[in-house]
Design a protein around this motif. Sequence first.
Motif, PDB file in Angstrom:
ATOM      1  N   ASP A 102      59.225 -97.002   7.255  1.00  0.00           N
ATOM      2  CA  ASP A 102      59.466 -97.577   5.924  1.00  0.00           C
ATOM      3  C   ASP A 102      59.827 -96.496   4.898  1.00  0.00           C
ATOM      4  O   ASP A 102      60.002 -96.788   3.721  1.00  0.00           O
ATOM      5  N   ALA A 103      59.935 -95.242   5.358  1.00  0.00           N
ATOM      6  CA  ALA A 103      60.393 -94.109   4.527  1.00  0.00           C
ATOM      7  C   ALA A 103      59.478 -93.847   3.328  1.00  0.00           C
ATOM      8  O   ALA A 103      59.939 -93.426   2.267  1.00  0.00           O
ATOM      9  N   ASP A 104      58.200 -94.105   3.516  1.00  0.00           N
ATOM     10  CA  ASP A 104      57.221 -93.913   2.434  1.00  0.00           C
ATOM     11  C   ASP A 104      56.919 -92.419   2.293  1.00  0.00           C
ATOM     12  O   ASP A 104      56.037 -91.868   2.956  1.00  0.00           O
ATOM     13  N   VAL A 105      57.663 -91.751   1.426  1.00  0.00           N
ATOM     14  CA  VAL A 105      57.542 -90.287   1.299  1.00  0.00           C
ATOM     15  C   VAL A 105      56.145 -89.835   0.897  1.00  0.00           C
ATOM     16  O   VAL A 105      55.694 -88.768   1.333  1.00  0.00           O
ATOM     17  N   LEU A 106      55.495 -90.624   0.072  1.00  0.00           N
ATOM     18  CA  LEU A 106      54.149 -90.234  -0.362  1.00  0.00           C
ATOM     19  C   LEU A 106      53.214 -90.160   0.847  1.00  0.00           C
ATOM     20  O   LEU A 106      52.502 -89.173   1.047  1.00  0.00           O
ATOM     21  N   LEU A 107      53.233 -91.218   1.659  1.00  0.00           N
ATOM     22  CA  LEU A 107      52.333 -91.228   2.826  1.00  0.00           C
ATOM     23  C   LEU A 107      52.770 -90.210   3.869  1.00  0.00           C
ATOM     24  O   LEU A 107      51.925 -89.617   4.548  1.00  0.00           O
ATOM     25  N   HIS A 108      54.071 -89.970   3.992  1.00  0.00           N
ATOM     26  CA  HIS A 108      54.530 -88.966   4.962  1.00  0.00           C
ATOM     27  C   HIS A 108      54.025 -87.573   4.575  1.00  0.00           C
ATOM     28  O   HIS A 108      53.563 -86.804   5.428  1.00  0.00           O
ATOM     29  N   ALA A 109      54.106 -87.256   3.290  1.00  0.00           N
ATOM     30  CA  ALA A 109      53.608 -85.959   2.826  1.00  0.00           C
ATOM     31  C   ALA A 109      52.094 -85.870   3.022  1.00  0.00           C
ATOM     32  O   ALA A 109      51.559 -84.832   3.418  1.00  0.00           O
ATOM     33  N   LEU A 110      51.422 -86.993   2.773  1.00  0.00           N
ATOM     34  CA  LEU A 110      49.969 -87.032   2.945  1.00  0.00           C
ATOM     35  C   LEU A 110      49.589 -86.840   4.418  1.00  0.00           C
ATOM     36  O   LEU A 110      48.652 -86.091   4.746  1.00  0.00           O
ATOM     37  N   ILE A 111      50.310 -87.505   5.301  1.00  0.00           N
ATOM     38  CA  ILE A 111      50.070 -87.350   6.743  1.00  0.00           C
ATOM     39  C   ILE A 111      50.251 -85.883   7.147  1.00  0.00           C
ATOM     40  O   ILE A 111      49.432 -85.324   7.878  1.00  0.00           O
ATOM     41  N   ASP A 112      51.306 -85.251   6.650  1.00  0.00           N
ATOM     42  CA  ASP A 112      51.533 -83.843   6.976  1.00  0.00           C
ATOM     43  C   ASP A 112      50.408 -82.956   6.438  1.00  0.00           C
ATOM     44  O   ASP A 112      50.010 -81.987   7.094  1.00  0.00           O
ATOM     45  N   ALA A 113      49.901 -83.280   5.272  1.00  0.00           N
ATOM     46  CA  ALA A 113      48.803 -82.493   4.696  1.00  0.00           C
ATOM     47  C   ALA A 113      47.540 -82.628   5.545  1.00  0.00           C
ATOM     48  O   ALA A 113      46.856 -81.639   5.822  1.00  0.00           O
ATOM     49  N   VAL A 114      47.249 -83.860   5.967  1.00  0.00           N
ATOM     50  CA  VAL A 114      46.044 -84.107   6.777  1.00  0.00           C
ATOM     51  C   VAL A 114      46.177 -83.420   8.135  1.00  0.00           C
ATOM     52  O   VAL A 114      45.250 -82.740   8.604  1.00  0.00           O
ATOM     53  N   LEU A 115      47.347 -83.561   8.755  1.00  0.00           N
ATOM     54  CA  LEU A 115      47.570 -82.892  10.045  1.00  0.00           C
ATOM     55  C   LEU A 115      47.512 -81.376   9.882  1.00  0.00           C
ATOM     56  O   LEU A 115      46.968 -80.668  10.731  1.00  0.00           O
ATOM     57  N   GLY A 116      48.074 -80.889   8.787  1.00  0.00           N
ATOM     58  CA  GLY A 116      48.082 -79.453   8.536  1.00  0.00           C
ATOM     59  C   GLY A 116      46.686 -78.881   8.398  1.00  0.00           C
ATOM     60  O   GLY A 116      46.376 -77.828   8.955  1.00  0.00           O
ATOM     61  N   ALA A 117      45.833 -79.594   7.671  1.00  0.00           N
ATOM     62  CA  ALA A 117      44.460 -79.117   7.481  1.00  0.00           C
ATOM     63  C   ALA A 117      43.723 -79.026   8.813  1.00  0.00           C
ATOM     64  O   ALA A 117      42.881 -78.158   9.002  1.00  0.00           O
ATOM     65  N   ALA A 118      44.057 -79.924   9.732  1.00  0.00           N
ATOM     66  CA  ALA A 118      43.392 -79.946  11.042  1.00  0.00           C
ATOM     67  C   ALA A 118      44.141 -79.109  12.079  1.00  0.00           C
ATOM     68  O   ALA A 118      43.764 -79.105  13.256  1.00  0.00           O
ATOM     69  N   ALA A 119      45.204 -78.427  11.656  1.00  0.00           N
ATOM     70  CA  ALA A 119      46.051 -77.635  12.568  1.00  0.00           C
ATOM     71  C   ALA A 119      46.556 -78.477  13.732  1.00  0.00           C
ATOM     72  O   ALA A 119      46.535 -78.059  14.889  1.00  0.00           O
ATOM     73  N   LEU A 120      47.016 -79.681  13.399  1.00  0.00           N
ATOM     74  CA  LEU A 120      47.495 -80.599  14.434  1.00  0.00           C
ATOM     75  C   LEU A 120      49.006 -80.842  14.331  1.00  0.00           C
ATOM     76  O   LEU A 120      49.502 -81.892  14.727  1.00  0.00           O
ATOM     77  N   GLY A 121      49.721 -79.880  13.779  1.00  0.00           N
ATOM     78  CA  GLY A 121      51.172 -80.009  13.754  1.00  0.00           C
ATOM     79  C   GLY A 121      51.664 -80.815  12.572  1.00  0.00           C
ATOM     80  O   GLY A 121      51.115 -80.726  11.472  1.00  0.00           O
ATOM     81  N   ASP A 122      52.679 -81.652  12.807  1.00  0.00           N
ATOM     82  CA  ASP A 122      53.262 -82.402  11.703  1.00  0.00           C
ATOM     83  C   ASP A 122      53.624 -83.822  12.128  1.00  0.00           C
ATOM     84  O   ASP A 122      53.472 -84.196  13.291  1.00  0.00           O
ATOM     85  N   ILE A 123      54.101 -84.586  11.174  1.00  0.00           N
ATOM     86  CA  ILE A 123      54.372 -86.007  11.399  1.00  0.00           C
ATOM     87  C   ILE A 123      55.428 -86.223  12.494  1.00  0.00           C
ATOM     88  O   ILE A 123      55.313 -87.156  13.288  1.00  0.00           O
ATOM     89  N   GLY A 124      56.416 -85.327  12.539  1.00  0.00           N
ATOM     90  CA  GLY A 124      57.482 -85.472  13.529  1.00  0.00           C
ATOM     91  C   GLY A 124      56.985 -85.295  14.961  1.00  0.00           C
ATOM     92  O   GLY A 124      57.524 -85.878  15.893  1.00  0.00           O
ATOM     93  N   ARG A 125      55.938 -84.499  15.124  1.00  0.00           N
ATOM     94  CA  ARG A 125      55.380 -84.278  16.458  1.00  0.00           C
ATOM     95  C   ARG A 125      54.624 -85.519  16.947  1.00  0.00           C
ATOM     96  O   ARG A 125      54.709 -85.882  18.116  1.00  0.00           O
ATOM     97  N   HIS A 126      53.917 -86.173  16.045  1.00  0.00           N
ATOM     98  CA  HIS A 126      53.088 -87.314  16.446  1.00  0.00           C
ATOM     99  C   HIS A 126      53.834 -88.644  16.383  1.00  0.00           C
ATOM    100  O   HIS A 126      53.532 -89.562  17.142  1.00  0.00           O
ATOM    101  N   PHE A 127      54.788 -88.745  15.459  1.00  0.00           N
ATOM    102  CA  PHE A 127      55.509 -90.009  15.261  1.00  0.00           C
ATOM    103  C   PHE A 127      57.011 -89.727  15.166  1.00  0.00           C
ATOM    104  O   PHE A 127      57.602 -89.850  14.083  1.00  0.00           O
ATOM    105  N   PRO A 128      57.645 -89.341  16.269  1.00  0.00           N
ATOM    106  CA  PRO A 128      59.047 -88.918  16.209  1.00  0.00           C
ATOM    107  C   PRO A 128      59.977 -90.026  15.696  1.00  0.00           C
ATOM    108  O   PRO A 128      59.782 -91.208  16.015  1.00  0.00           O
ATOM    109  N   ASP A 129      60.974 -89.621  14.885  1.00  0.00           N
ATOM    110  CA  ASP A 129      61.844 -90.623  14.256  1.00  0.00           C
ATOM    111  C   ASP A 129      62.932 -91.135  15.204  1.00  0.00           C
ATOM    112  O   ASP A 129      63.785 -91.917  14.792  1.00  0.00           O
TER     113      ASP A 129
END
Length: 147
Positions: free
Chosen positions: A41-68
């Motif tokens: 749905d191209a929700d940039v706010l949530l995408h940035a938030l997902i990247d922040a949460v993954l980043g804090a846990a050292a789990l990569g980024d949104i593209g790794r877990h949910f490839p487009d």
Amino acid sequence: MQGAWLRIGIGYDIHRLVEGCKLVLGGVEIPHHKGLLGHSDADVLLHALIDAVLGAAALGDIGRHFPDDDSQYKNISSLILLEKTCRLVMRGGFAVQQLDTVIIAEQPRLAAYIPQMRANISRTLKLNISMINVKATTHEGLSPIGK
Ligand code: MG
């Protein structure tokens, strides 16, 4: 929770604003003549938030877990992706405790929608709304982003 250390992550996202797409920010569909182009749905706010949460846990980024290029994520609500992200970091022994975000957009005005965005994030992360902040600003017409 893993260790006693506070971890902090940052996220950033940008999508093209085009005619004929919905504008969804923080899980809120906002009436506007243009919307954000994307695979989900191209929700940039949530995408940035997902990247922040993954980043804090050292789990990569949104593209790794949910490839487009994965059809299961076509038009998916990013609230679902955020919920999956929350489960991922919890499996690693982490929990989101607090978050602060900023949306940069020339238009439309977003202030009226921010309470619902915070409520959506609160519900999805099972995090008290007092720990969630969403801010909106413009780019003052400056640079390609502002135009
Ligand atoms: Mg994105």
